[in-house]
Scaffold this motif. Structure first.
Motif, mmCIF file in Angstrom:
data_model
loop_
_atom_site.group_PDB
_atom_site.id
_atom_site.type_symbol
_atom_site.label_atom_id
_atom_site.label_comp_id
_atom_site.label_asym_id
_atom_site.label_seq_id
_atom_site.Cartn_x
_atom_site.Cartn_y
_atom_site.Cartn_z
ATOM 1 N N LEU A 125 0.947 -0.757 -0.281
ATOM 2 C CA LEU A 125 -0.039 -0.562 -0.499
ATOM 3 C C LEU A 125 0.611 1.379 -0.149
ATOM 4 O O LEU A 125 0.089 2.145 -0.969
ATOM 5 C CB LEU A 125 -1.025 -0.405 1.108
ATOM 6 C CG LEU A 125 -1.920 0.869 1.549
ATOM 7 C CD1 LEU A 125 -2.836 1.428 0.694
ATOM 8 C CD2 LEU A 125 -2.274 1.245 2.481
ATOM 9 N N VAL A 126 2.007 1.392 0.706
ATOM 10 C CA VAL A 126 2.784 2.428 0.738
ATOM 11 C C VAL A 126 3.018 2.438 -0.481
ATOM 12 O O VAL A 126 3.649 3.657 -1.454
ATOM 13 C CB VAL A 126 3.557 2.622 1.455
ATOM 14 C CG1 VAL A 126 4.705 2.868 1.786
ATOM 15 C CG2 VAL A 126 3.584 2.191 3.024
ATOM 16 N N ILE A 127 4.112 1.124 -1.009
ATOM 17 C CA ILE A 127 5.050 1.695 -2.431
ATOM 18 C C ILE A 127 3.573 2.081 -3.422
ATOM 19 O O ILE A 127 4.290 2.618 -4.434
ATOM 20 C CB ILE A 127 5.123 -0.159 -3.333
ATOM 21 C CG1 ILE A 127 6.457 -0.003 -2.459
ATOM 22 C CG2 ILE A 127 5.558 0.811 -4.306
ATOM 23 C CD1 ILE A 127 7.052 -1.015 -1.763
ATOM 24 N N ALA A 128 2.318 1.722 -3.555
ATOM 25 C CA ALA A 128 1.088 2.146 -4.454
ATOM 26 C C ALA A 128 1.115 3.553 -4.323
ATOM 27 O O ALA A 128 1.001 4.091 -5.149
ATOM 28 C CB ALA A 128 -0.167 1.105 -4.443
ATOM 29 N N ILE A 129 1.096 4.037 -3.098
ATOM 30 C CA ILE A 129 0.294 5.479 -2.602
ATOM 31 C C ILE A 129 1.600 6.099 -3.059
ATOM 32 O O ILE A 129 1.747 6.767 -3.567
ATOM 33 C CB ILE A 129 0.193 5.542 -0.921
ATOM 34 C CG1 ILE A 129 -1.216 4.861 -0.771
ATOM 35 C CG2 ILE A 129 0.542 7.052 -1.024
ATOM 36 C CD1 ILE A 129 -1.389 4.785 0.648
ATOM 37 N N SER A 148 3.908 6.194 -5.654
ATOM 38 C CA SER A 148 4.519 5.762 -6.879
ATOM 39 C C SER A 148 2.997 7.156 -7.014
ATOM 40 O O SER A 148 3.306 7.295 -8.722
ATOM 41 C CB SER A 148 3.830 4.128 -7.587
ATOM 42 O OG SER A 148 4.463 3.023 -6.949
ATOM 43 N N ALA A 149 1.280 6.796 -6.307
ATOM 44 C CA ALA A 149 0.233 7.661 -7.108
ATOM 45 C C ALA A 149 1.201 8.676 -6.871
ATOM 46 O O ALA A 149 0.852 10.271 -8.109
ATOM 47 C CB ALA A 149 -0.376 7.300 -6.775
ATOM 48 N N ILE A 150 1.433 9.683 -5.729
ATOM 49 C CA ILE A 150 1.894 10.793 -5.934
ATOM 50 C C ILE A 150 3.176 11.350 -6.591
ATOM 51 O O ILE A 150 2.968 12.005 -7.634
ATOM 52 C CB ILE A 150 2.598 10.769 -4.468
ATOM 53 C CG1 ILE A 150 1.644 10.756 -2.926
ATOM 54 C CG2 ILE A 150 3.256 12.021 -4.132
ATOM 55 C CD1 ILE A 150 1.392 10.253 -1.426
ATOM 56 N N GLY A 151 4.291 10.187 -7.182
ATOM 57 C CA GLY A 151 5.321 10.994 -7.753
ATOM 58 C C GLY A 151 4.524 10.982 -9.244
ATOM 59 O O GLY A 151 5.665 11.924 -9.800
ATOM 60 N N TYR A 152 3.685 9.663 -9.643
ATOM 61 C CA TYR A 152 3.360 10.027 -11.330
ATOM 62 C C TYR A 152 2.125 11.816 -10.883
ATOM 63 O O TYR A 152 2.786 12.182 -11.802
ATOM 64 C CB TYR A 152 2.062 8.746 -11.627
ATOM 65 C CG TYR A 152 2.113 9.090 -12.728
ATOM 66 C CD1 TYR A 152 3.035 8.773 -13.491
ATOM 67 C CD2 TYR A 152 0.432 9.675 -13.010
ATOM 68 C CE1 TYR A 152 2.585 8.721 -15.068
ATOM 69 C CE2 TYR A 152 0.070 9.276 -14.662
ATOM 70 C CZ TYR A 152 1.195 9.027 -15.265
ATOM 71 O OH TYR A 152 0.593 8.752 -16.495
ATOM 72 N N TYR A 153 2.007 11.816 -10.421
ATOM 73 C CA TYR A 153 1.045 13.184 -10.439
ATOM 74 C C TYR A 153 2.146 14.491 -9.855
ATOM 75 O O TYR A 153 1.785 15.360 -10.632
ATOM 76 C CB TYR A 153 -0.084 12.580 -8.738
ATOM 77 C CG TYR A 153 -0.673 14.377 -8.695
ATOM 78 C CD1 TYR A 153 -0.945 15.155 -9.202
ATOM 79 C CD2 TYR A 153 -0.282 15.077 -7.825
ATOM 80 C CE1 TYR A 153 -1.986 16.068 -9.717
ATOM 81 C CE2 TYR A 153 -0.873 16.263 -7.183
ATOM 82 C CZ TYR A 153 -1.757 16.385 -8.454
ATOM 83 O OH TYR A 153 -2.150 17.817 -8.570
ATOM 84 N N LEU A 154 3.049 14.361 -9.478
ATOM 85 C CA LEU A 154 4.017 14.896 -9.022
ATOM 86 C C LEU A 154 4.972 15.030 -10.205
ATOM 87 O O LEU A 154 4.813 16.409 -10.907
ATOM 88 C CB LEU A 154 5.402 14.956 -8.144
ATOM 89 C CG LEU A 154 5.019 15.361 -6.711
ATOM 90 C CD1 LEU A 154 4.820 14.387 -5.125
ATOM 91 C CD2 LEU A 154 3.981 16.481 -6.497
ATOM 92 N N ALA A 155 4.985 13.818 -10.916
ATOM 93 C CA ALA A 155 6.284 14.152 -12.546
ATOM 94 C C ALA A 155 5.250 15.027 -13.573
ATOM 95 O O ALA A 155 5.706 15.483 -14.575
ATOM 96 C CB ALA A 155 6.201 13.096 -12.527
ATOM 97 N N PHE A 156 3.368 14.249 -13.543
ATOM 98 C CA PHE A 156 2.515 15.219 -14.180
ATOM 99 C C PHE A 156 2.242 16.207 -14.069
ATOM 100 O O PHE A 156 2.234 16.962 -15.315
ATOM 101 C CB PHE A 156 0.849 13.996 -14.221
ATOM 102 C CG PHE A 156 -0.194 14.796 -15.450
ATOM 103 C CD1 PHE A 156 0.040 14.223 -16.458
ATOM 104 C CD2 PHE A 156 -0.378 16.235 -14.600
ATOM 105 C CE1 PHE A 156 -0.832 14.822 -17.307
ATOM 106 C CE2 PHE A 156 -1.320 16.369 -15.806
ATOM 107 C CZ PHE A 156 -1.855 16.024 -16.994
ATOM 108 N N SER A 157 2.658 16.873 -12.718
ATOM 109 C CA SER A 157 1.956 18.544 -12.717
ATOM 110 C C SER A 157 3.511 18.447 -13.192
ATOM 111 O O SER A 157 3.259 20.317 -13.243
ATOM 112 C CB SER A 157 2.085 18.802 -10.744
ATOM 113 O OG SER A 157 1.209 18.135 -10.917
#
Length: 94
Positions: free
Chosen positions: A24-28, A30-39
């Protein structure tokens, strides 16, 4: 309690729970990293007036870079929170 009753399919239940928490921590992260990279990519393209941005423009290096850049900020917030809690605990204790 018997050790065999704690096991489920050869694994101890607590070990499975730890793996689920780690997943769960790794998934969260990854999602935060993807969002920040996209932003970041969207802001970069908006600054230069490039309108087209798609999800395929974000690669793994930009996701990892965004995670590495957010970790010190998160650690700073966690340490500040724990220090504040400790100071409040000391004030209440005295």
């Amino acid at each position: 309690m018997n050790e065999d009753s704690k096991k489920e399919n050869g694994y101890i239940k607590s070990d499975v729970k730890i793996l689920q928490d780690a997943a769960l921590v790794i998934a969260i992260l990854s999602a935060i990293g993807y969002y920040l990279a996209f932003s970041f990519e969207k802001g970069y393209r908006d600054f230069y007036g490039i309108e087209d941005i798609s999800f395929t423009n974000i690669d793994i290096t930009s996701i990892i870079n965004s995670i590495y850049k957010i970790i010190p900020i998160a650690l700073y917030i966690i340490i500040a929170y724990l220090a504040t809690r400790f100071i409040i605990w000391l004030i209440i204790l005295c």
